[in-house]
Design a protein around this motif. Structure first.
Motif, PDB file in Angstrom:
ATOM      1  N   GLN A 256      23.530 -62.027 105.906  1.00 36.39           N
ATOM      2  CA  GLN A 256      24.668 -61.561 106.697  1.00 36.39           C
ATOM      3  C   GLN A 256      24.789 -62.341 108.000  1.00 36.39           C
ATOM      4  N   LYS A 259      26.704 -65.499 107.152  1.00 32.93           N
ATOM      5  CA  LYS A 259      28.133 -65.235 106.936  1.00 32.93           C
ATOM      6  C   LYS A 259      28.848 -64.952 108.256  1.00 32.93           C
ATOM      7  N   GLU A 260      28.205 -64.190 109.143  1.00 32.81           N
ATOM      8  CA  GLU A 260      28.811 -63.895 110.440  1.00 32.81           C
ATOM      9  C   GLU A 260      28.919 -65.157 111.290  1.00 32.81           C
ATOM     10  N   THR A 262      29.219 -68.141 110.218  1.00 28.45           N
ATOM     11  CA  THR A 262      30.285 -68.968 109.634  1.00 28.45           C
ATOM     12  C   THR A 262      31.647 -68.504 110.125  1.00 28.45           C
ATOM     13  N   ARG A 263      31.822 -67.180 110.193  1.00 28.64           N
ATOM     14  CA  ARG A 263      33.112 -66.645 110.642  1.00 28.64           C
ATOM     15  C   ARG A 263      33.393 -66.959 112.105  1.00 28.64           C
ATOM     16  N   ASN A 264      32.362 -66.919 112.957  1.00 26.86           N
ATOM     17  CA  ASN A 264      32.612 -67.146 114.385  1.00 26.86           C
ATOM     18  C   ASN A 264      32.345 -68.577 114.834  1.00 26.86           C
ATOM     19  N   SER A 267      27.566 -71.312 113.064  1.00 23.81           N
ATOM     20  CA  SER A 267      26.578 -71.591 112.022  1.00 23.81           C
ATOM     21  C   SER A 267      25.928 -72.956 112.233  1.00 23.81           C
ATOM     22  N   ASP A 277      29.377 -72.882 100.983  1.00 25.95           N
ATOM     23  CA  ASP A 277      30.478 -73.854 100.990  1.00 25.95           C
ATOM     24  C   ASP A 277      30.865 -74.255  99.571  1.00 25.95           C
ATOM     25  N   GLU A 291      27.634 -64.941  95.481  1.00 28.40           N
ATOM     26  CA  GLU A 291      26.954 -64.685  96.755  1.00 28.40           C
ATOM     27  C   GLU A 291      25.647 -63.919  96.535  1.00 28.40           C
TER      28      GLU A 291
END
Length: 520
Positions: A256, A259-260, A262-264, A267, A277, A291
């Motif tokens: 997690q 993933k977080e 990557t969103r903000n 990463s 990716d 996933e």
């Protein structure tokens, strides 16, 4: 005797005849089973003779009596111990299509939350899919990409040892955990009490205890997993529930985080990000399923016995061996100084010129191999070997400790002698490499072995380049006598011992402080 134990014994007596009937109905029923110790109790058979402490030693003594392939039975289940490399290779390697299954281990998979671990999955499509994905990032060629991180964290370890030498074992655990979390998830861990490290240690406690097929009755009688946790004698259910909570958090938290991040947009390059990716570029695939597969594989890489804990065990053995053998430390210094000239710390490209350091690593893996009784295999179909009948569903253990202490292959097997792997100052290719047994066998061989080998070499080379490792002294100033006594478990560690880790010189201290920022 606990109530659950009494129920298990009664059920065994009632059903044992059904369990053994299949053997007598086989086309091989006229052949003998492998020899075994005598057992006078019907149905229960050898249940009370199965060793609970360092079983590899008892099995070695049995092999000396009964031969390289022996068997025993408990509550209708058949176990076979393979006590030589030939027997192990003949079955687990050359007949791997029949011997690559795993038995049911309910305490591990069903109750403690380790069902994601493909190392203990049944042989089949899911196992092949996840292992193939794992292999993409951990094969012999790909592991070279992790060397910069391994070098960086080995040098950070040297700095920690300089500041707090008495905490060497915790530093080693932290160094390996940091390396793996960085490589797999891009997570930068700085303290041992970091939440990921804490979860990892508790999760592995669950793995190391619950993965032993004979350690819990529920692994012999799977129906016990349905017993309510409040039932008398069902402590194992309550223990498993506590472990499962930790294991679930341990599996999900790092993934997690990626993933977080990557969103903000925060990463960092890592294995999990690369795999995510790839999934993002394939809109037609089932993202959730993919996933889950990625999460499982990354977690297996970070926590499986394939790399992390075998390396922690090997490093503990290394410190013990050096403290017991100061003459080996001096030989290692001589080789390191001839290559480094006291001007820098070692790097991976020095390995060809450091055969004695490599020999120390090999001897560490042989002398007190981290997994002395390799993970259990199970057979898919009836078979015959050396005139013995091997029923379907039999559990097979390759006794790695016995293989690596064969006096015909390794003279004076109980002595720590790195020079056994050398000839004329070079590695001797005619000497059997301990990796033939130290990481398991056949299709179930530990897939993280290349990563582990790299980590062990660069850590051993770095520590010996700048430190002396000595036995503590008694009140009279004499070195205390240390001995190699190992714990019981899927992964075996040296029992707690003391050693002094001391910088070789003031110039060594300077190299340590400079090296932490120099990882080229």
């Amino acid at each position: 005797m606990e109530l659950v134990t009494l129920f298990a014994v009664l059920l065994a007596i009632v059903t044992a005849s059904l369990l053994v009937h299949r053997r007598h109905s086989s086309k091989y029923s006229g052949l003998p089973l492998p020899p075994s110790p005598s057992a006078s109790i019907p149905w229960i058979r050898h249940a009370f003779q199965i060793p609970t402490e360092r079983p590899w030693l008892t099995y070695k003594s049995w092999s000396d009596i009964y031969g390289d392939i022996l068997s025993f039975e408990a509550f209708g289940k058949r176990y076979v111990i393979l006590g030589s490399l030939k027997a192990t290779m003949d079955l687990l390697e050359r007949r791997s299509s029949n011997y690559s299954d795993r038995p049911e281990v309910p305490m591990l998979n069903d109750l403690s939350g380790w069902d994601f671990q493909f190392g203990f999955q049944k042989y089949g499509t899911r196992w092949r899919t996840e292992r193939r994905l794992f292999h993409q990032f951990m094969n012999v060629n790909q592991v070279a990409q992790y060397r910069p991180k391994q070098l960086q964290h080995a040098r950070a370890l040297a700095n920690h040892l300089l500041e707090h030498p008495d905490q060497w074992q915790g530093h080693c655990r932290l160094m390996l955990g940091v390396t793996i979390m960085d490589a797999l998830y891009g997570i930068q861990v700085t303290e041992r009490d970091d939440k990921y490290i804490r979860k990892a240690e508790v999760a592995f406690e669950a793995f190391n205890e619950s993965a032993q097929p004979t350690a819990y009755l529920v692994n012999t009688f799977p129906w016990l997993k349905y017993v309510p946790s409040w039932f008398p004698g069902a402590h194992f259910k309550r223990q498993a529930a506590a472990w499962k909570k930790v294991v679930d958090e341990f599996v999900n938290w790092p993934f997690q985080h990626v993933k977080e991040a990557t969103r903000n947009g925060s990463s960092r390059p890592c294995v999990a990000l690369s795999l995510l990716d790839k999934v993002a570029d394939q809109p037609e695939v089932d993202i959730q399923t993919q996933e889950t597969t990625i999460k499982n594989c990354c977690m297996i890489e970070s926590q499986s016995s394939s790399c992390f804990h075998k390396t922690v065990s090997a490093l503990s053995t290394f410190f013990l061996a050096m403290a017991m053998h100061p003459e080996i430390v001096r030989i290692a210094w001589k080789e390191l100084d001839s290559v480094l000239d006291g001007q820098r710390l070692p790097a991976f490209n020095d390995q060809e010129r450091l055969p004695y350091i490599t020999a120390i690593c090999k001897e560490v893996m042989r002398w007190q191999t981290p997994s002395p009784l390799a993970a259990v295999h199970s057979s898919i179909a009836d078979d015959v070997y050396e005139g013995y009948f091997l029923p379907k569903g039999t559990m097979f253990f390759g006794n790695a400790w016995a293989i690596l202490h064969d006096p015909e292959v390794y003279p004076e097997p109980h002595e720590f002698k790195p020079e056994r792997f050398l000839k004329d100052g070079k590695l001797d290719p005619t000497i059997q490499d301990p990796n033939v047994a130290a990481f398991g066998f056949g299709r179930r061989i530990c897939p993280g072995r290349w990563f582990s080998g790299q980590a062990l070499f660069i850590t051993v080379a770095t520590v010996l380049a700048v430190f002396d490792i000595k036995a503590p002294v008694d009140e009279a100033g004499h070195p205390k006598k240390l001995k190699a006594s190992m714990t019981t478990g899927v992964i075996s560690y040296p029992e707690p011992f003391e050693c002094d880790v001391v910088p070789r010189s003031e110039s060594a201290k300077k190299l340590i402080r400079e090296g932490i920022n120099d990882t080229d």
